[in-house]
Design a protein around this motif. Structure first.
Motif, mmCIF file in Angstrom:
data_model
loop_
_atom_site.group_PDB
_atom_site.id
_atom_site.type_symbol
_atom_site.label_atom_id
_atom_site.label_comp_id
_atom_site.label_asym_id
_atom_site.label_seq_id
_atom_site.Cartn_x
_atom_site.Cartn_y
_atom_site.Cartn_z
ATOM 1 N N GLY A 20 20.819 55.239 35.567
ATOM 2 C CA GLY A 20 21.425 54.458 36.625
ATOM 3 C C GLY A 20 21.637 55.303 37.867
ATOM 4 N N CYS A 21 21.627 54.644 39.026
ATOM 5 C CA CYS A 21 21.770 55.362 40.281
ATOM 6 C C CYS A 21 23.240 55.699 40.544
ATOM 7 C CB CYS A 21 21.226 54.526 41.441
ATOM 8 S SG CYS A 21 19.435 54.343 41.414
ATOM 9 N N THR A 22 23.464 56.857 41.084
ATOM 10 C CA THR A 22 24.802 57.267 41.488
ATOM 11 C C THR A 22 25.128 56.642 42.836
ATOM 12 O OG1 THR A 22 23.911 59.234 42.568
ATOM 13 C CG2 THR A 22 24.576 59.452 40.265
ATOM 14 N N PRO A 23 26.403 56.591 43.220
ATOM 15 C CA PRO A 23 26.763 55.964 44.503
ATOM 16 C C PRO A 23 26.086 56.599 45.707
ATOM 17 C CG PRO A 23 28.707 56.217 43.119
ATOM 18 C CD PRO A 23 27.588 56.945 42.418
ATOM 19 N N ASN A 24 25.764 57.908 45.624
ATOM 20 C CA ASN A 24 25.148 58.565 46.778
ATOM 21 C C ASN A 24 23.625 58.611 46.676
ATOM 22 O OD1 ASN A 24 24.991 60.356 44.669
ATOM 23 N ND2 ASN A 24 25.552 62.179 45.896
ATOM 24 N N ALA A 25 23.032 57.788 45.796
ATOM 25 C CA ALA A 25 21.571 57.751 45.693
ATOM 26 C C ALA A 25 20.975 57.285 47.017
ATOM 27 C CB ALA A 25 21.142 56.828 44.560
ATOM 28 N N SER A 26 19.793 57.843 47.331
ATOM 29 C CA SER A 26 19.210 57.628 48.657
ATOM 30 C C SER A 26 17.830 56.975 48.561
ATOM 31 C CB SER A 26 19.088 58.969 49.385
ATOM 32 O OG SER A 26 18.381 58.821 50.596
ATOM 33 N N HIS A 27 17.516 56.186 49.618
ATOM 34 C CA HIS A 27 16.164 55.644 49.760
ATOM 35 C C HIS A 27 15.220 56.689 50.354
ATOM 36 C CE1 HIS A 27 16.915 51.466 48.718
ATOM 37 N NE2 HIS A 27 18.004 51.483 49.462
ATOM 38 N N SER A 28 15.756 57.660 51.048
ATOM 39 C CA SER A 28 14.900 58.626 51.759
ATOM 40 C C SER A 28 15.372 60.059 51.513
ATOM 41 C CB SER A 28 14.889 58.316 53.258
ATOM 42 O OG SER A 28 16.225 58.297 53.761
ATOM 43 N N PRO A 29 15.236 60.549 50.291
ATOM 44 C CA PRO A 29 15.640 61.927 50.018
ATOM 45 C C PRO A 29 14.549 62.905 50.449
ATOM 46 C CG PRO A 29 14.737 60.958 48.048
ATOM 47 C CD PRO A 29 14.696 59.884 49.105
ATOM 48 N N VAL A 30 14.817 64.158 50.239
ATOM 49 C CA VAL A 30 13.805 65.201 50.394
ATOM 50 C C VAL A 30 13.268 65.518 49.011
ATOM 51 C CG1 VAL A 30 13.372 67.599 51.040
ATOM 52 C CG2 VAL A 30 14.850 66.166 52.470
ATOM 53 N N PHE A 31 11.941 65.440 48.839
ATOM 54 C CA PHE A 31 11.317 65.726 47.552
ATOM 55 C C PHE A 31 10.850 67.175 47.524
ATOM 56 C CE2 PHE A 31 10.709 61.121 48.040
ATOM 57 C CZ PHE A 31 11.216 60.673 46.839
ATOM 58 N N LEU A 32 11.079 67.818 46.395
ATOM 59 C CA LEU A 32 10.609 69.183 46.176
ATOM 60 C C LEU A 32 9.460 69.136 45.179
ATOM 61 C CD1 LEU A 32 14.025 71.073 45.882
ATOM 62 C CD2 LEU A 32 12.599 70.737 47.914
ATOM 63 N N LEU A 33 8.248 69.439 45.658
ATOM 64 C CA LEU A 33 7.051 69.368 44.823
ATOM 65 C C LEU A 33 6.885 70.687 44.082
ATOM 66 C CD1 LEU A 33 4.705 67.622 47.424
ATOM 67 C CD2 LEU A 33 6.018 66.564 45.583
ATOM 68 N N ARG A 34 7.352 70.715 42.854
ATOM 69 C CA ARG A 34 7.388 71.958 42.073
ATOM 70 C C ARG A 34 6.342 71.958 40.954
ATOM 71 N NH1 ARG A 34 11.561 74.895 43.767
ATOM 72 N NH2 ARG A 34 13.433 73.906 44.639
ATOM 73 N N GLY A 35 5.181 71.366 41.224
ATOM 74 C CA GLY A 35 4.161 71.264 40.189
ATOM 75 C C GLY A 35 3.662 72.592 39.673
ATOM 76 N N HIS A 178 1.743 48.607 46.398
ATOM 77 C CA HIS A 178 2.505 49.589 45.623
ATOM 78 C C HIS A 178 3.455 50.394 46.506
ATOM 79 C CE1 HIS A 178 0.612 48.895 41.747
ATOM 80 N NE2 HIS A 178 -0.513 48.711 42.399
ATOM 81 N N VAL A 179 3.088 50.635 47.762
ATOM 82 C CA VAL A 179 4.026 51.282 48.685
ATOM 83 C C VAL A 179 5.221 50.366 48.935
ATOM 84 C CG1 VAL A 179 4.357 52.074 51.058
ATOM 85 C CG2 VAL A 179 2.308 52.744 49.803
ATOM 86 N N GLY A 180 4.952 49.065 49.102
ATOM 87 C CA GLY A 180 6.042 48.120 49.306
ATOM 88 C C GLY A 180 7.000 48.061 48.134
ATOM 89 N N LEU A 181 6.489 48.242 46.919
ATOM 90 C CA LEU A 181 7.358 48.245 45.741
ATOM 91 C C LEU A 181 8.122 49.560 45.587
ATOM 92 C CD1 LEU A 181 5.007 46.475 43.171
ATOM 93 C CD2 LEU A 181 7.080 45.544 44.212
ATOM 94 N N LEU A 182 7.618 50.626 46.204
ATOM 95 C CA LEU A 182 8.336 51.905 46.151
ATOM 96 C C LEU A 182 9.480 51.971 47.167
ATOM 97 C CD1 LEU A 182 5.464 54.549 45.770
ATOM 98 C CD2 LEU A 182 7.211 54.003 44.076
ATOM 99 N N LEU A 183 9.326 51.272 48.293
ATOM 100 C CA LEU A 183 10.306 51.386 49.382
ATOM 101 C C LEU A 183 11.739 51.046 48.968
ATOM 102 C CD1 LEU A 183 8.283 49.994 52.429
ATOM 103 C CD2 LEU A 183 9.072 52.346 52.075
ATOM 104 N N PRO A 184 11.977 50.000 48.141
ATOM 105 C CA PRO A 184 13.376 49.679 47.800
ATOM 106 C C PRO A 184 14.007 50.627 46.786
ATOM 107 C CG PRO A 184 11.910 47.770 47.522
ATOM 108 C CD PRO A 184 11.057 48.976 47.620
ATOM 109 N N LEU A 185 13.226 51.511 46.166
ATOM 110 C CA LEU A 185 13.759 52.347 45.094
ATOM 111 C C LEU A 185 14.720 53.398 45.629
ATOM 112 C CD1 LEU A 185 10.601 52.970 42.867
ATOM 113 C CD2 LEU A 185 12.302 51.133 42.712
#
Length: 335
Positions: A20-35, A178-185
């Protein structure tokens, strides 16, 4: 690029296990690509390897585009489609590898949400178009071998241009869905608002795994629309080559059969390499780590496959080799 959404379809159920999402969950975070953060190989060596692959990919595909554009002997439907495929392969690599190279020399492989979604969009636009164009090339070989008398009327330049445009249109609409379905997450990050992605670019499955929102709509779209779009080209390629094989088997002379096989040998080699690598990576025993499989598969279809295309068509194709010799020997292609 490719049936690479099909494995996501097969494992869609596993994506439902989200927090479940926490109250401070964001639509636009910074992603760290650590592959590659835990790779046993040093970042410097990986940088040199991927830089070499990217440069060879660009040079090889640009050479094909130049040869096909300038040599009148290559102004046929097959090479028109191949030139389009080379442009797509360059785009696919350029969307992923320069960003990866920058992250390999950076201590903070961060990418903003907007840039991440932009990378996702262009990666899937190029990748799905790649898959569709490969299937169109299979139809081209089918017409050339099974109906050679009508080949130039059926596969005219105008028809090829429409098929390429249709491939791009279908791919863009598919990707926008698929981009449109990702936007609300929402994504729940750490204290600084960063979200760790165990991947080297913004791919679909890692993004869904990292989300804390309900992703059932995403799963349904992948299963229904994505699965149909990926299985369709695969089926078309198989059916085309079944008919091609039956036609070749009925030819009366061995020389005729060899000539027929040679007209589709390069494309068949590319198809076998392209889909063979995806099947080999994704259909491993269940004990294998799925994230490791994602990484290997992603390297295959973002780096290796675009590089293999010009190599296959330059090493196996006599017309391309002759055009290259004319270009190098004369400084210009004979008209």
């Amino acid at each position: 690029m490719t049936c690479f959404l099909i494995p996501t379809v097969f494992q869609a159920g596993s994506l439902s296990l989200i927090m479940g999402c926490t109250p401070n969950a964001s639509h636009s975070p910074v992603f760290l690509l650590r592959g590659f953060s835990g790779a046993s190989v040093s970042s410097s060596l990986l940088f040199l390897l991927f830089l070499a692959v990217y440069l060879m990919t660009v040079v090889g595909n640009m050479t094909l585009v130049l040869l096909i554009s300038r040599d009148p002997r290559l102004h046929t439907p097959m090479y028109y489609l191949l030139r389009g495929l080379s442009v797509i392969d360059m785009g696919l690599s350029t969307v992923i590898l320069p960003q990866l190279l920058a992250h390999l020399v950076s201590n903070s492989p961060a990418i903003s949400a907007s840039r991440c979604l932009a990378q996702f969009f262009f990666f899937y636009a190029f990748g799905v178009t790649d898959t569709l164009v490969v299937s169109v090339m299979a139809v081209d070989r089918y017409v050339a071998i099974c109906d050679p008398l009508h080949y130039h009327s059926v596969m005219s330049r105008q028809v090829c241009a429409r098929l390429l445009a249709m491939s791009w249109s279908v791919s863009v609409v598919h990707t926008m869905l698929h981009v449109g379905l990702l936007l609300p997450l929402n994504w729940a990050g750490d204290a600084e608002g960063n979200v760790n992605l165990p991947h080297f670019f913004c791919d679909h499955r890692p993004l869904l795994r990292a989300s804390c929102s309900d992703i059932h709509s995403n799963e349904l779209a992948i299963f229904m629309e994505g699965g149909f779009l990926m299985l369709g080209p695969c089926t078309l390629i198989v059916l085309s080559y079944v008919r091609i094989g039956a036609t070749i088997a009925r030819l009366p002379s061995a020389a005729g059969r060899r000539r027929a096989v040679s007209t589709c040998g390069s494309h068949l080699t590319m198809v076998g390499f392209f889909y063979g690598t995806i099947i080999w990576v994704y259909f491993q025993p269940p004990s294998q780590n799925s994230q490791d499989q994602d990484m290997v598969a992603a390297v295959m279809y973002t780096a290796i496959t675009p590089l293999a295309n010009p190599l296959v068509y330059s090493l196996r194709n006599k017309d391309v080799k002759r055009a290259l010799r004319r270009l190098i020997g004369c400084g210009a292609v004979d008209s």
